[in-house]
Design a protein around this motif. Structure first.
Motif, PDB file in Angstrom:
ATOM      1  N   GLU A 186       0.839  -1.211   0.000  1.00 47.06           N
ATOM      2  CA  GLU A 186       0.000   0.000   0.000  1.00 47.06           C
ATOM      3  C   GLU A 186       0.872   1.259   0.000  1.00 47.06           C
ATOM      4  O   GLU A 186       0.473   2.305  -0.525  1.00 47.06           O
ATOM      5  CB  GLU A 186      -0.947   0.011   1.205  1.00 47.06           C
ATOM      6  CG  GLU A 186      -1.873  -1.209   1.318  1.00 47.06           C
ATOM      7  CD  GLU A 186      -3.140  -1.138   0.469  1.00 47.06           C
ATOM      8  OE1 GLU A 186      -3.175  -0.397  -0.533  1.00 47.06           O
ATOM      9  OE2 GLU A 186      -4.101  -1.856   0.816  1.00 47.06           O
ATOM     10  N   HIS A 249      -6.539  -3.188  -6.627  1.00 52.19           N
ATOM     11  CA  HIS A 249      -7.452  -3.925  -5.741  1.00 52.19           C
ATOM     12  C   HIS A 249      -8.498  -4.759  -6.471  1.00 52.19           C
ATOM     13  O   HIS A 249      -9.071  -5.675  -5.879  1.00 52.19           O
ATOM     14  CB  HIS A 249      -8.150  -2.959  -4.788  1.00 52.19           C
ATOM     15  CG  HIS A 249      -7.258  -2.512  -3.658  1.00 52.19           C
ATOM     16  ND1 HIS A 249      -6.100  -1.809  -3.875  1.00 52.19           N
ATOM     17  CD2 HIS A 249      -7.343  -2.694  -2.319  1.00 52.19           C
ATOM     18  CE1 HIS A 249      -5.521  -1.560  -2.714  1.00 52.19           C
ATOM     19  NE2 HIS A 249      -6.245  -2.091  -1.755  1.00 52.19           N
ATOM     20  N   HIS A 265      -3.572  -9.259   2.373  1.00 51.50           N
ATOM     21  CA  HIS A 265      -4.127  -8.245   1.472  1.00 51.50           C
ATOM     22  C   HIS A 265      -3.030  -7.588   0.624  1.00 51.50           C
ATOM     23  O   HIS A 265      -3.156  -7.471  -0.603  1.00 51.50           O
ATOM     24  CB  HIS A 265      -4.854  -7.210   2.321  1.00 51.50           C
ATOM     25  CG  HIS A 265      -5.412  -6.062   1.561  1.00 51.50           C
ATOM     26  ND1 HIS A 265      -6.500  -6.172   0.716  1.00 51.50           N
ATOM     27  CD2 HIS A 265      -5.034  -4.752   1.511  1.00 51.50           C
ATOM     28  CE1 HIS A 265      -6.763  -4.989   0.195  1.00 51.50           C
ATOM     29  NE2 HIS A 265      -5.889  -4.106   0.647  1.00 51.50           N
ATOM     30  N   VAL A 269      -2.636  -7.384  -3.413  1.00 49.03           N
ATOM     31  CA  VAL A 269      -2.651  -6.069  -4.070  1.00 49.03           C
ATOM     32  C   VAL A 269      -1.384  -5.875  -4.908  1.00 49.03           C
ATOM     33  O   VAL A 269      -1.417  -5.222  -5.959  1.00 49.03           O
ATOM     34  CB  VAL A 269      -2.835  -4.938  -3.020  1.00 49.03           C
ATOM     35  CG1 VAL A 269      -2.552  -3.564  -3.615  1.00 49.03           C
ATOM     36  CG2 VAL A 269      -4.249  -4.979  -2.445  1.00 49.03           C
TER      37      VAL A 269
HETATM   38 ZN   LIG Z   1      -5.926  -2.041   0.264  1.00 52.60          ZN
END
Ligand SMILES: [Zn+2]
Ligand SMILES: NC(=O)c1ccc[n+]([C@@H]2O[C@H](COP(=O)([O-])OP(=O)(O)OC[C@H]3O[C@@H](n4cnc5c(N)ncnc54)[C@H](O)[C@@H]3O)[C@@H](O)[C@H]2O)c1
Ligand SMILES: O=C(O)C(=O)C[C@@H](O)[C@H](O)[C@H](O)COP(=O)(O)O
Length: 361
Positions: A186, A249, A265, A269
């Motif tokens: 991220e 995403h 996650h 991603v």
């Molecule tokens: Zn995210």
């Protein structure tokens, strides 16, 4: 950064708040809880049982009726059953509209804690205390709260901003390297969509970026938070620009569901961003060098770049419930260039398949 330095990043909108980044920040919690609260519920994951209990005990000393609610680690916490378990605990403690939820943990915990706060009595105050890179730079900021359903990721939720976010960098010392690196996805996303200095800092020393002891840890976290804060300040409910935060995403969430949430996650991603870069390139939007930069920077910190080739039909099916979809139209965030995110609507299925071919293992 010295022990005493605290960076305050404002998040605007109709309910403005601050994200604090520093060390030993728990002294700030009382002010965020406010003087109207009689009860405080500390929602924490199993992995942070000691932290959750210490926080509860500290709040009890301060005069609150404090309860700790332990939820499962990671994605197992983001279920309707766990939310119902939390609602029961709040009900049994007599939690009223002036009482406050504190979510302490990674993004999965802050997502479910925020969702419990958003839904209890139609919305009570909550404070986020993120303890992973990912939760600090992304999940705890911006007010997206939610849980998964059998049909997909984050399909039930609410926009419910916290009263404040406390990012105590000392929490990162106990995080395993796999979870630390997952959060970098991220951070790198923020670099590609808005702040390329983030990419420069990581590329200068990718190994240092993989640890909380690296020289740029605080700067990487703060820069990423500023990107998120700027975007959500102007578009809390994702009417438009906020969609750029979904870069990578559409496929990422489809992979997570396909893996029954055993992949982190950030890892999913990472593959999703590689796919989005190839999609942008093949659609004639993104230059080759920037697409290739995705591969080098993600790989340099140890994030995955590929996923099973035979899973494409299932992933395509999963992507249909993505929140950016409109009717039968799939929509993706792609880049027109570095830090130039845009929406690609209804790409040709052959281009989609070709882009997947580039990330297929
Ligand atoms: Zn995210
Ligand atoms: N709401 C949003 O805007 C938003 C944004 C990005 C991601 N998310 C969500 O965040 C979740 C991922 O968050 P994550 O990467 O933080 O993973 P996570 O919450 O699953 O945490 C990973 C693991 O680390 C443990 N942990 C947490 N803090 C720790 C610490 N300091 N020391 C040791 N162990 C610790 C957790 O209990 C868990 O087992 C996903 O569900 C994702 O959908 C939400
Ligand atoms: O805050 C946002 O908006 C984001 O899209 C940030 C994402 O990193 C995050 O994973 C978010 O939970 C995804 O939201 P969703 O609406 O696609 O479920």
């Amino acid at each position: 950064m010295t022990e005493q330095q605290v960076t305050r990043i404002p998040v605007g909108g109709s309910d403005p708040y601050e994200v604090l980044v520093g060390r030993q920040l728990l002294g700030e919690l009382g002010a965020l809880i406010g003087d109207k609260a009689k009860r405080v519920a500390v929602i924490h994951p199993e992995a942070l049982a000691e932290t959750g209990e210490a926080l509860r005990a500290d709040l009890a000393v301060q005069g609150y009726e404090a309860i700790a609610i332990q939820v499962p680690n990671a994605e197992e916490a983001k279920t309707a059953e766990v939310a119902a378990y939390c609602w029961k605990a709040l009900g049994q403690s007599g939690f009223t509209r002036t009482d406050v939820v504190v979510g302490v943990g990674g993004g999965a915990t802050t997502d479910v804690a925020g969702f419990v706060a958003a839904t209890w009595l139609r919305g009570v105050r909550w404070v986020a205390v993120p303890t992973t890179v990912l939760a600090m730079v992304d999940a705890a900021v911006g007010g997206k709260t939610g849980i998964n359903t059998a049909e997909g990721k984050n399909l039930v939720g609410a926009f419910h901003p916290p009263a404040g976010v406390l990012c105590d960098l000392a929490a990162l010392d106990s995080l395993g390297v796999h979870d630390y690196v997952s959060g970098l996805a991220e951070v790198i996303k923020a670099g590609f969509i808005a702040d390329p200095v983030i990419l420069d800092l990581i590329e200068a020393d990718p190994q240092a970026a993989r640890t909380p002891a690296g020289p740029h840890t605080a700067e990487l976290i703060e820069r990423s938070i500023r990107v998120k804060a700027e975007v959500v300040s102007g578009d809390l409910k994702e009417a438009g620009r906020r969609e750029i935060l979904n870069y990578g995403h559409t496929l990422g969430h489809a992979i997570e569901k396909n893996e029954r949430y055993k992949w982190r996650h950030g890892a999913a991603v990472s593959v999703g961003m590689m796919f989005a870069a190839e999609l942008g390139r093949l659609a004639g939007r993104l230059d080759e060098a920037t697409a290739e930069r995705h591969r080098t920077v993600l790989e340099s910190v140890g994030l995955p770049l590929s996923y099973r080739g035979d899973q494409w039909p299932k992933l395509l099916e999963n992507m249909k419930v993505d929140k950016k979809s409109r009717g039968d139209l799939l929509r993706f965030i792609v880049l027109d260039g570095l830090a130039k995110p845009t929406v690609l609507e209804g790409p040709d299925p052959t281009v989609l398949l070709a882009a997947y071919g580039e990330v297929s293992a």
